[in-house]
Motif scaffolding. Structure first.
Motif, PDB file in Angstrom:
ATOM      1  N   PRO A  81      15.165  27.900-110.585  1.00 31.79           N
ATOM      2  CA  PRO A  81      16.515  27.425-110.930  1.00 31.79           C
ATOM      3  C   PRO A  81      16.790  27.595-112.430  1.00 31.79           C
ATOM      4  O   PRO A  81      15.940  27.282-113.266  1.00 31.79           O
ATOM      5  CB  PRO A  81      16.489  25.945-110.558  1.00 31.79           C
ATOM      6  N   GLY A  82      17.956  28.143-112.743  1.00 31.94           N
ATOM      7  CA  GLY A  82      18.349  28.342-114.137  1.00 31.94           C
ATOM      8  C   GLY A  82      17.710  29.535-114.813  1.00 31.94           C
ATOM      9  O   GLY A  82      18.012  29.847-115.960  1.00 31.94           O
ATOM     10  N   GLU A  83      16.850  30.251-114.113  1.00 30.05           N
ATOM     11  CA  GLU A  83      16.135  31.395-114.696  1.00 30.05           C
ATOM     12  C   GLU A  83      16.906  32.698-114.477  1.00 30.05           C
ATOM     13  O   GLU A  83      17.622  32.858-113.499  1.00 30.05           O
ATOM     14  CB  GLU A  83      14.748  31.514-114.049  1.00 30.05           C
ATOM     15  N   THR A  84      16.727  33.615-115.419  1.00 26.98           N
ATOM     16  CA  THR A  84      17.253  34.971-115.300  1.00 26.98           C
ATOM     17  C   THR A  84      16.075  35.931-115.364  1.00 26.98           C
ATOM     18  O   THR A  84      15.234  35.806-116.257  1.00 26.98           O
ATOM     19  CB  THR A  84      18.227  35.295-116.451  1.00 26.98           C
ATOM     20  N   ILE A  85      16.008  36.845-114.409  1.00 25.41           N
ATOM     21  CA  ILE A  85      14.954  37.860-114.439  1.00 25.41           C
ATOM     22  C   ILE A  85      15.583  39.225-114.687  1.00 25.41           C
ATOM     23  O   ILE A  85      16.764  39.427-114.432  1.00 25.41           O
ATOM     24  CB  ILE A  85      14.123  37.899-113.131  1.00 25.41           C
ATOM     25  N   THR A  86      14.782  40.129-115.183  1.00 29.63           N
ATOM     26  CA  THR A  86      15.210  41.502-115.417  1.00 29.63           C
ATOM     27  C   THR A  86      14.432  42.410-114.476  1.00 29.63           C
ATOM     28  O   THR A  86      13.200  42.345-114.432  1.00 29.63           O
ATOM     29  CB  THR A  86      14.954  41.905-116.881  1.00 29.63           C
ATOM     30  N   VAL A  87      15.164  43.224-113.733  1.00 25.12           N
ATOM     31  CA  VAL A  87      14.555  44.167-112.796  1.00 25.12           C
ATOM     32  C   VAL A  87      14.935  45.567-113.259  1.00 25.12           C
ATOM     33  O   VAL A  87      16.108  45.926-113.285  1.00 25.12           O
ATOM     34  CB  VAL A  87      15.066  43.931-111.353  1.00 25.12           C
ATOM     35  N   ARG A  88      13.951  46.338-113.663  1.00 20.78           N
ATOM     36  CA  ARG A  88      14.201  47.715-114.090  1.00 20.78           C
ATOM     37  C   ARG A  88      14.102  48.619-112.864  1.00 20.78           C
ATOM     38  O   ARG A  88      13.102  48.604-112.159  1.00 20.78           O
ATOM     39  CB  ARG A  88      13.199  48.131-115.144  1.00 20.78           C
ATOM     40  N   LEU A  89      15.170  49.388-112.649  1.00 26.42           N
ATOM     41  CA  LEU A  89      15.208  50.260-111.480  1.00 26.42           C
ATOM     42  C   LEU A  89      15.323  51.712-111.912  1.00 26.42           C
ATOM     43  O   LEU A  89      16.024  52.030-112.878  1.00 26.42           O
ATOM     44  CB  LEU A  89      16.386  49.880-110.581  1.00 26.42           C
TER      45      LEU A  89
END
Length: 115
Positions: A81-89
C-alpha cells in the motif's frame, strides 16, 4: 517598432508551444503509469508505442498489497500500500499484453496495447 515586438513575442510563444509539445511526446514515449485504487487499475487499457522499450510505473493507492502480474510480459511483483514500483519493459511487438492483480481475482484484467 511595436509591430516588430509583437512578431517577436508571437514567434517566441510559438517556439515555446512547439518545444513543450515535443517534450511531452518524448516523455510519453519514455514511460507510463498504472494506478491501482478503488479495486481497479487505471487506465485499464494502456497504449504504448511498439518497438520502443519503456518504463511502467505501478502505483498502489489502495490500503492492501496487490500483485502486478503478466504472463505475456513475464513480470510478477508485489506492491505494498502506498508504494510505487518501476517495471522496465523491452520493446514490445504490436499486440495486447494482459495484466492483473493475482492477489485479488475479482479485479478486472487490464491490457497494455503496443501499436
Amino acid at each position: 517598432m511595436s509591430d516588430t515586438r509583437s512578431k517577436s513575442s508571437i514567434n517566441s510563444l510559438v517556439l515555446f508551444v512547439v518545444l513543450a509539445v515535443a517534450a511531452t511526446t518524448y516523455a510519453g514515449n519514455q514511460g507510463a503509469e498504472l494506478r491501482f485504487e478503488n479495486h481497479q487499475f487505471t487506465p485499464q487499457t494502456l497504449a504504448v508505442p511498439a518497438g520502443e522499450p519503456f518504463i511502467l510505473k505501478v502505483v498502489n493507492s489502495s490500503k492492501e498489497t496487490i500483485e502486478f502480474e503478466s504472463f505475456k510480459l513475464n513480470r510478477e511483483k508485489a506492491v505494498s500500500p502506498g508504494e510505487t514500483i518501476t517495471v522496465r519493459l523491452p520493446a514490445l511487438s504490436p499486440g495486447n499484453y494482459d495484466f492483473y492483480d493475482d492477489f485479488h481475482q475479482d479485479v478486472p484484467e487490464g491490457a497494455i496495447v503496443a501499436k
